[in-house]
Design a protein around this motif. Structure first.
Motif, PDB file in Angstrom:
ATOM      1  N   UNK A   1       0.833  -1.211   0.000  1.00 16.80           N
ATOM      2  CA  UNK A   1       0.000   0.000   0.000  1.00 16.80           C
ATOM      3  C   UNK A   1       0.862   1.253   0.000  1.00 16.80           C
ATOM      4  N   UNK A   2       1.904   1.253   0.826  1.00 22.19           N
ATOM      5  CA  UNK A   2       2.778   2.424   0.912  1.00 22.19           C
ATOM      6  C   UNK A   2       3.497   2.679  -0.409  1.00 22.19           C
ATOM      7  N   UNK A   3       3.994   1.627  -1.044  1.00 21.11           N
ATOM      8  CA  UNK A   3       4.705   1.814  -2.302  1.00 21.11           C
ATOM      9  C   UNK A   3       3.756   2.238  -3.418  1.00 21.11           C
ATOM     10  N   UNK A   4       2.590   1.647  -3.485  1.00 22.92           N
ATOM     11  CA  UNK A   4       1.639   2.042  -4.524  1.00 22.92           C
ATOM     12  C   UNK A   4       1.239   3.502  -4.373  1.00 22.92           C
ATOM     13  N   UNK A   5       1.032   3.938  -3.142  1.00 22.51           N
ATOM     14  CA  UNK A   5       0.686   5.342  -2.916  1.00 22.51           C
ATOM     15  C   UNK A   5       1.844   6.249  -3.311  1.00 22.51           C
TER      16      UNK A   5
END
Length: 336
Positions: A263-267
């Motif tokens: 989630x953090x990387x996609x954001x």
């Protein structure tokens, strides 16, 4: 981002052995439908070492309306063998593109480490040891050798494939991106580089060509995200066959940690303006989930898959896997 995708494994071939022993065309079609409908992907990175399997999965994905990144993944091959595989697949990808499908051809993945002729050593393990023994010299040598390979190889690929072409690079490979239509990098955040990771992504996006990120993901044990490029290195292998046997110790399952990492990387990639992202990966059938018995037998803890393959039985809806928390995290981001 424009292309929201995930890597789909059709089997990696090494020494004539395929990591995916059974290739079920019906299951492939069902899983690609899940990727489109439940994960909300509009693109898929089809990877593997068998050209026929790649072509089948790519065609099935295109029939579902997915943009296909057609990606042969050679392992431990000579440069001549790598080129032969790439050209065979380029012709197959062109046949698919000519039907009207959206196809990007990926002219190899991490070739300098994964194959012979760029870094000394016949096996991946030998090449990595050689690289780490003298990183600055070996990296420069690998960049030079890879450049000499890619320039004529890409010209030959473009004679056969008339769509967009890229290469999935490790950052140190120093690829000449003038050869390609996308700048595509395997970008995996670890604790060691976390403080500079976001700035690095933004610098990439600032250059003129669209940026794609492949290869990013982490395993499913607590702490895996801190060592993500090496998070699968908790497996003991059979020395004779290379098959995974068991984990090298006891690890705590952490599906929430894997989900938060993705989630953090996609954001971050979205905010930075990355054109295309491909989570690595949907499923790894060679690393099944074994919840009963010795915890060291639960190979799924070492898997980057966002679903857990159930050993020896079907799960929900007759599928041989169940979604992890990361499945919902990816779906939520792509749906938004």
């Amino acid at each position: 981002m424009r292309a929201r995708g995930i890597a789909y494994d059709t089997g990696f071939v090494r020494d004539g052995r395929n990591s995916l022993e059974h290739f079920d065309p019906e299951l492939v079609q069902r899983e690609l439908t899940v990727i489109r409908d439940d994960l909300h992907c509009n693109a898929v990175h089809v990877v593997g070492g068998d050209p026929q399997r790649l072509e089948f999965a790519a065609r099935a994905a295109a029939d579902l309306g997915l943009e296909v990144w057609f990606s042969p993944y050679p392992l431990d091959l000579s440069t001549d063998e790598v080129l032969a595989l790439l050209l065979d697949c380029a012709e197959r990808a062109e046949r698919l593109r000519a039907t009207g499908a959206e196809v990007v051809f990926v002219a190899g993945v991490e070739l300098s480490v994964m194959n012979r002729g760029f870094i000394d050593g016949d096996r991946i393990e030998q090449r990595l040891n050689h690289l780490m023994a003298d990183p600055s010299h070996r990296m420069a040598e690998a960049r030079s050798r890879l450049g000499r390979f890619l320039h004529p190889a890409v010209a030959a690929i473009r004679e056969r494939f008339h769509g967009k072409v890229t290469y999935a690079a490790i950052p140190f490979e120093g690829v000449d991106w003038d050869l390609f239509d996308f700048v595509t990098l395997e970008l995996i955040r670890s604790a060691e580089v976390a403080d500079q990771f976001g700035a690095g992504v933004r610098d990439l996006v600032a250059q003129p060509k669209p940026v794609a990120v492949t290869g990013f993901g982490t395993a499913t044990w607590h702490g895996a995200g801190d060592v993500a490029p090496r998070s699968m290195e908790i497996i003991e292998y059979d020395e004779a066959t290379g098959e995974p046997l068991r984990l090298n110790g006891r690890y705590q399952r952490d599906e929430a940690g894997q989900a938060a990492y993705l989630s953090e990387l996609l954001e971050l990639f979205d905010d930075a303006g990355v054109d295309s992202t491909f989570v690595h990966l949907f499923a790894l059938y060679s690393l099944p989930h074994r919840p009963d018995g010795d915890p060291r037998d639960d190979l799924d803890l070492a898997s980057l898959g966002i679903v857990k393959v159930i050993d020896g039985r079907s799960a929900s809806a007759g599928l041989p896997w169940e979604p992890k928390a990361a499945f919902a995290a990816v779906a939520d981001h792509y749906a938004g």
